[in-house]
Write a protein that holds these residues in place. Structure first.
Motif: not given
Length: 75
Positions: A35-36, A43-50, A55-60, A64-75
Motif C-alpha cells: 500500500s501507499y 521511506i520514513k524509517e529509512g528502509f526505502l530510499k528514493p 519537481k512537484g514532489g514526485r518520488l522515483l 533494483e532498490s525495490i528488488k533489494c528491499w523486497i528480497e531483504g525482507g525489510l517489510l
C-alpha cells in the motif's frame, strides 16, 4: 472474459512497472502489491530510499532498490 476498463488500466500499469528502470510510488505499489502507507512508512524509517525527488514532489525509485528491499525482507 473481457476485462473492465479499470482492470485493463491496472494490467497495463503493472506491465509498464515491470519494464521501467525507475518507478514512481504508484508503480511501486503495482510492482510489489504494498500500500501507499507501507511504502511511505518504509521511506520514513529509512528502509526505502528514493532515487530522485522530481519537481512537484514526485518520488522515483530504481527498480533494483525495490528488488533489494523486497528480497531483504525489510517489510
Amino acid at each position: 472474459m473481457s476485462l473492465t476498463r479499470q482492470e485493463e488500466i491496472l494490467r497495463l500499469r503493472l506491465k509498464l512497472a515491470q519494464e521501467k528502470e525507475y518507478l514512481d510510488v504508484k508503480d511501486v505499489m503495482m510492482y510489489t502489491g504494498y500500500s501507499y502507507s507501507t511504502i511511505h512508512r518504509r521511506i520514513k524509517e529509512g528502509f526505502l530510499k528514493p532515487y530522485q525527488h522530481v519537481k512537484g514532489g514526485r518520488l522515483l525509485f530504481s527498480k533494483e532498490s525495490i528488488k533489494c528491499w523486497i528480497e531483504g525482507g525489510l517489510l
